[in-house]
Design a protein around this motif. Sequence first.
Motif, PDB file in Angstrom:
ATOM      1  N   ASN A 118       0.867  -1.165   0.000  1.00 32.59           N
ATOM      2  CA  ASN A 118       0.000   0.000   0.000  1.00 32.59           C
ATOM      3  C   ASN A 118       0.910   1.222   0.000  1.00 32.59           C
ATOM      4  O   ASN A 118       1.573   1.516   0.987  1.00 32.59           O
ATOM      5  CB  ASN A 118      -0.905  -0.020   1.235  1.00 32.59           C
ATOM      6  CG  ASN A 118      -1.865   1.145   1.234  1.00 32.59           C
ATOM      7  OD1 ASN A 118      -1.498   2.257   1.583  1.00 32.59           O
ATOM      8  ND2 ASN A 118      -3.094   0.894   0.834  1.00 32.59           N
ATOM      9  N   SER A 120       0.757   4.521  -0.003  1.00 34.70           N
ATOM     10  CA  SER A 120       0.633   5.612   0.979  1.00 34.70           C
ATOM     11  C   SER A 120       1.154   5.188   2.345  1.00 34.70           C
ATOM     12  O   SER A 120       1.858   5.942   3.022  1.00 34.70           O
ATOM     13  CB  SER A 120      -0.829   6.061   1.089  1.00 34.70           C
ATOM     14  OG  SER A 120      -1.242   6.679  -0.114  1.00 34.70           O
ATOM     15  N   ASP A 156      -5.553   2.769  -3.759  1.00 36.79           N
ATOM     16  CA  ASP A 156      -4.601   3.780  -3.304  1.00 36.79           C
ATOM     17  C   ASP A 156      -3.857   4.402  -4.488  1.00 36.79           C
ATOM     18  O   ASP A 156      -3.658   5.623  -4.545  1.00 36.79           O
ATOM     19  CB  ASP A 156      -3.610   3.142  -2.329  1.00 36.79           C
ATOM     20  CG  ASP A 156      -2.624   4.142  -1.751  1.00 36.79           C
ATOM     21  OD1 ASP A 156      -3.075   5.157  -1.195  1.00 36.79           O
ATOM     22  OD2 ASP A 156      -1.412   3.915  -1.875  1.00 36.79           O
ATOM     23  N   GLU A 298      -5.210  -1.648   5.822  1.00 33.25           N
ATOM     24  CA  GLU A 298      -4.913  -1.512   4.399  1.00 33.25           C
ATOM     25  C   GLU A 298      -3.634  -2.280   4.125  1.00 33.25           C
ATOM     26  O   GLU A 298      -2.635  -2.049   4.788  1.00 33.25           O
ATOM     27  CB  GLU A 298      -4.731  -0.037   4.035  1.00 33.25           C
ATOM     28  CG  GLU A 298      -6.007   0.778   4.116  1.00 33.25           C
ATOM     29  CD  GLU A 298      -7.005   0.449   3.013  1.00 33.25           C
ATOM     30  OE1 GLU A 298      -6.625  -0.277   2.058  1.00 33.25           O
ATOM     31  OE2 GLU A 298      -8.140   0.900   3.101  1.00 33.25           O
TER      32      GLU A 298
END
Length: 388
Positions: A118, A120, A156, A298
């Motif tokens: 992920n 971010s 994302d 996430e």
Amino acid sequence: MNRHNSIAFIINSLEGGGAERVMCKLLSIMEPYFTQHQIHVHLVLLDALAEAHECPDYVNKITLNTEGSLVQGYRQLKPLLKQLSPSLCLSFLTRSNMLNVVLSHQLGYQAVISERVNTSSHFPGGLKDTISKVMVKATYPRAHRVMAVSEGVKADLVEHFNVKEDRVQTVYNPYDIDAIHELADKPVDDLPQNAYIIGTGRLVKNKNFRLLIDAYAKSDVPEDLVILGQGDQEAALKEQVSRLGLSERVHFPGFKSNPYPYIKQARYFVSTSNAEGFPNAIVEAMCLGKAVVATNCESGPAEILSGEYPLHIEQFTPSQYGCLCPVNDAKAVADAMDFLNAPTELARYSAKSTERAQAFSNEIFRQKMMTCLDLTPGAEDTVYVPAG
């Protein structure tokens, strides 16, 4: 007629890690196709590091020595790719991905990049992370195609990194279920004497084993707890266990190159991570028929255990294939553990795990890769896979 006669794969190295393991699996799974269609396959490693994973013999492996430098990566990779003249390059991991995209526009090949985390969450803050995010935003949208390891990673990239949705395809990691069962049957001599539940992974803050220990302390779980792995949080976690008076019940066997015998003998599996790209350990436990408790971080756990993404929960939620809990919520994880104390629920979710694992088979992965790499299937490549 196949449209590729030379394909290059690029990754930082083959040292221990999930992305490196998947790269070698990919090359093994695709070997019959590449050899049958006489496609020249090259694997380029940017860094000369000790290798924990084995590249198949049919692949031409080339190791550069960029020492983690993006600039050196550009200087060394450009002349090599010019010489190899591939029609397509597939890369794993951020540095390799950025170089792949930039060079594809200079050398005229197709760049397919694979995002394994992920993005971010992987770059949470600080100057270096901010620069990395800007560079990802500048390069990733220019890739020919993007492979995301989960729907969460895909969302994302689309939302925060300007990647067009129609250029991203979700390709879950492949799992050889029979091989995992074979490894799980290997004898080990240090299994705990008492019945236990298990969590596995690097003992680092992001995996949040502190939460698992807190939840275990709050729960009515009669079994012991085994935490498999090593990392810089080990001493702090052992101190926490001691402070809670659980030293006789919580075990730290260390890192195991073959964790499957320990997972196989566990009552069920628990993951309490703050963030994931795609949690291999959860699917591997499901391949062994283990019920799963996981935090809804996430990204990955929700789509694995519920079949849905995005999914918002505020308390322990028994989902279609496993038990989901909010991130960093010890009470919710304790509630999920207590829920699986019931033999009927444990048996039901064990069966659900076995069923769900089929969605992550090598064959489904192979078919997805054919699409992502723009390969033309022949009659011998068309394999029927039942729905569900």
